[in-house]
Design a protein around this motif. Structure first.
Motif, short mmCIF file in Angstrom:
data_model
loop_
_atom_site.label_atom_id
_atom_site.label_comp_id
_atom_site.label_asym_id
_atom_site.label_seq_id
_atom_site.Cartn_x
_atom_site.Cartn_y
_atom_site.Cartn_z
N MET A 1 31.94 38.55 -12.84
CA MET A 1 31.54 38.52 -11.48
C MET A 1 30.30 37.04 -12.09
O MET A 1 29.60 36.57 -11.30
N LYS A 2 29.72 37.13 -13.16
CA LYS A 2 29.06 36.26 -14.34
C LYS A 2 29.35 35.08 -13.58
O LYS A 2 30.17 33.74 -13.74
N GLN A 5 25.63 29.00 -16.33
CA GLN A 5 23.77 28.73 -15.92
C GLN A 5 23.51 27.99 -15.84
O GLN A 5 24.33 25.99 -15.66
N ARG A 44 16.44 28.07 -6.21
CA ARG A 44 17.03 29.03 -5.47
C ARG A 44 18.17 28.65 -4.83
O ARG A 44 19.52 30.29 -5.47
N LYS A 45 18.40 27.60 -4.91
CA LYS A 45 19.88 27.52 -4.12
C LYS A 45 21.37 27.32 -5.18
O LYS A 45 21.77 28.81 -4.90
N LEU A 46 20.80 27.33 -6.59
CA LEU A 46 21.68 27.39 -7.28
C LEU A 46 21.28 28.78 -8.21
O LEU A 46 22.30 28.99 -9.32
N GLY A 47 20.49 29.05 -8.23
CA GLY A 47 19.71 30.78 -9.01
C GLY A 47 19.67 29.95 -10.15
O GLY A 47 19.89 30.74 -11.06
N TYR A 48 18.58 29.35 -10.51
CA TYR A 48 18.57 28.56 -11.82
C TYR A 48 17.07 29.70 -12.43
O TYR A 48 16.46 29.91 -12.01
N GLN A 49 18.05 30.42 -13.64
CA GLN A 49 16.79 31.64 -14.34
C GLN A 49 15.71 30.52 -14.89
O GLN A 49 15.70 30.12 -16.08
N ASN A 51 12.73 31.25 -16.03
CA ASN A 51 12.10 31.87 -17.18
C ASN A 51 12.56 32.13 -18.30
O ASN A 51 12.53 31.85 -19.52
N GLN A 52 14.09 31.40 -18.95
CA GLN A 52 15.07 31.02 -19.92
C GLN A 52 14.28 29.77 -20.55
O GLN A 52 14.24 30.29 -21.29
N ARG A 55 10.28 30.52 -21.42
CA ARG A 55 10.03 31.29 -22.63
C ARG A 55 9.91 30.86 -23.51
O ARG A 55 8.89 31.32 -24.64
N THR A 86 6.31 36.11 -7.42
CA THR A 86 7.55 35.05 -6.92
C THR A 86 6.08 34.31 -8.11
O THR A 86 7.03 33.45 -8.07
N ARG A 94 7.55 37.94 -16.17
CA ARG A 94 7.91 39.71 -15.06
C ARG A 94 6.81 39.78 -14.74
O ARG A 94 5.45 39.71 -15.65
N LEU B 96 8.72 47.32 -13.84
CA LEU B 96 8.95 45.72 -13.53
C LEU B 96 9.31 45.87 -11.78
O LEU B 96 9.91 46.65 -11.78
N VAL B 99 12.03 40.44 -7.23
CA VAL B 99 11.74 40.51 -5.64
C VAL B 99 13.48 39.56 -5.70
O VAL B 99 13.05 38.39 -5.98
N GLU B 105 23.25 35.46 -5.66
CA GLU B 105 23.10 34.83 -7.33
C GLU B 105 21.61 35.65 -7.77
O GLU B 105 21.86 35.50 -9.13
N LEU B 106 20.47 34.92 -6.64
CA LEU B 106 19.34 35.98 -7.98
C LEU B 106 19.64 37.24 -8.30
O LEU B 106 18.38 37.45 -8.74
N ASN B 109 20.83 37.23 -10.70
CA ASN B 109 19.97 36.74 -12.03
C ASN B 109 18.91 37.87 -12.78
O ASN B 109 18.38 36.81 -13.33
N VAL B 131 27.42 42.50 -12.02
CA VAL B 131 27.04 43.00 -13.56
C VAL B 131 26.42 43.57 -14.79
O VAL B 131 24.94 43.26 -14.63
#
Lengths: 326, 326
Positions: A1-2, A5, A44-49, A51-52, A55, A86, A94, B96, B99, B105-106, B109, B131
């Motif tokens: 279900m992942k 990215q 937000r829409k794409l679920g972009y991380q 922090n990747q 970091r 947020t 985090r 931790l 939100v 997707e969030l 993530n 997952v």
């Protein structure tokens, strides 16, 4: 279900902006507000991380900040926690949350724990002077307790003045400032100062009643009874130090047979909304909670700490909420 | 300003219990509730840092858990965050906070980030299947989304039944269940099921209107208009799926000229208090938020995971709050 990215390129395309703009936003470099909003919406829409990416830029850091609050059950603290969380996440951080119930020993214990836990910095709304490592950035909210520790607050003084001027503008000729709260000095004390200054500047008569937390509400009933002249209240405009207090005072006045806002107008302070997101409780001076959160995070993560201000006051605004004639 | 650190012995002396009892409490081993309260009060009073001790016992663990919530600005989530934070701290864990704004997707993530961040476990109130590493304990609140992941919830079914029975007991003869909420299935759906079952069991007539989030409130006005017979509402008792909804429905009814609770009685669900700690908004079925938080933490930190239940429903209670005749 992942899900696969998304990349910064995807975000740039979705937002309709240049890749460099996306990079700036994710690294906390100022861009126009509309660009920032576009990039954040797309991320937000794409679920972009975020922090990747972030970091990698901060090798050696813990990517962790701590937030110390008396609690999160009061809606002002809840909003603060949400916005700080947020804002930190957007910068790839985090957030550890600590709650202290305003207990001085617990507050110092929290700071000690946080020191052991090796975080990059602390944002705290605390009531006491604290022992903090000099090399650990600390941003204080609402309380200036050390000149070297920046404090972020609403413009409490300006808000008090705004409340007085609004009441006068709405036709009030005899004002009052009512307050309950912590006996410990804090930025919120300036609400009354600004209010009194504005009354004196316009030579409008005013009363004040300041009580500490746990105050007997009977004291406010007595105060009102002492201001009944010929069956009418001789005070026609009241500024309360918080929305919670304005709500309680409204109940007391109505139980005594006075109508709000027909007989007496009321303004609170905070901008608390019912259920966290619905109507205001009262006409009020709104604290810019989101801006306070973002400013605190910006200050905490600033690399050049040689020119950090001692106090930043952010602009407040007035909103009618049913307890004034507008 | 650093105070000398109290020891477990100090806590035992302050609490008036044996040292072994203190040790049990700090290690999450069950003791009588009154003993636990004594030890916790003493630890709080002395500012005892539980984690100093607990961390030693769990060498190799991160002493960190993650809480994933849609947000903390809604008072139910705020209370949950506060109680979970406190319960984790008591067991020597830091928390931790993440939100997600309920964005699927969030949410995934967040879980991915948490996995990278190496925490000991996750407590989440999420809306989607996720997952999750099999060896990472996960406790879900309010949503049973996988048989291997324990879910902690209020007894929503029992609460719905309780609301129907209370309205009948208060003299209502024609009931209604009104609901808005997520279209995604969740434990809260059982509120309506329990309500309908109780009405059928007693053969009391009832209506239902279920709308998804973002519903047009006009639909509820239409519903009420269709139930006006000879100028009176033919429904005299309403159960709303949340307190927020009961508050909105009360406003709609009063604007239509009906009196609450004289003409129609209303019961909500949640137990939300104004300003987080003041009066209830309405007569309501109270969720045991503190117990839900503590149970989630207990489940998360349980060492023997061979016999973890799939669903734990905690008892709710009724409280009058002005929208019923008692």
């Amino acid at each position: 279900m992942k899900s696969s990215q998304p990349t910064m390129k995807d975000v740039a395309q979705e937002a309709g902006v240049a890749l460099g703009t996306v990079s700036k936003v994710f690294n906390g470099i100022p861009v126009g507000e509309s660009y920032r909003a576009k990039v954040e919406d797309a991320a937000r829409k794409l679920g972009y991380q975020v922090n990747q990416y972030a970091r990698g830029l901060r090798a050696g850091s813990t990517s962790t900040a701590a937030l110390i609050l008396p609690g999160v059950s009061h809606p002002f603290f809840a909003a603060l926690a949400q916005y700080i969380c947020t804002a930190l996440a957007r910068r790839g951080y985090r957030m550890l949350l600590y709650v202290t119930a305003s207990n001085p020993e617990l507050e110092q214990n929290c700071v000690n724990m946080v020191r052991q836990n090796k975080v990059d910095g602390i944002i705290g709304l605390t009531y006491n002077p604290l022992v903090v490592d000099e090399d650990l950035p600390f941003v204080s909210i609402d309380r200036s307790f050390h000149p070297d520790i920046p404090c972020v607050a609403a413009d409490n003084y300006g808000g008090g003045r705004m409340a007085a001027e609004k009441l006068m503008e709405l036709g009030c000729g005899h004002l009052a400032f009512l307050r309950t709260g912590s006996a410990r000095p804090g930025e919120a004390d300036k609400r009354g100062d600004g209010f009194e200054m504005a009354c004196r500047a316009r030579q409008v008569p005013y009363e004040t009643l300041r009580l500490n937390d746990g105050a007997d509400w009977e004291r406010f009933r007595e105060f009102f009874r002492s201001h009944i002249k010929g069956g009418r209240l001789d005070i026609d405009g009241i500024f309360c130090s918080t929305d919670l207090m304005a709500w309680k005072i409204q109940g007391i006045l109505e139980a005594m047979g006075f109508r709000v806002p027909e007989d007496v107008q009321l303004i609170g302070f905070d901008g608390i909304r019912r259920f966290g997101s619905e109507e205001l409780y009262c006409s009020t001076i709104i604290q810019p909670v989101q801006k306070m959160a973002e400013t605190s995070v910006d200050l905490l993560l600033t690399k050049d700490r040689s020119n950090i201000p001692a106090l930043i006051c952010l602009p407040v605004s007035y909103a009618p909420g049913g307890t004034t004639r507008e």
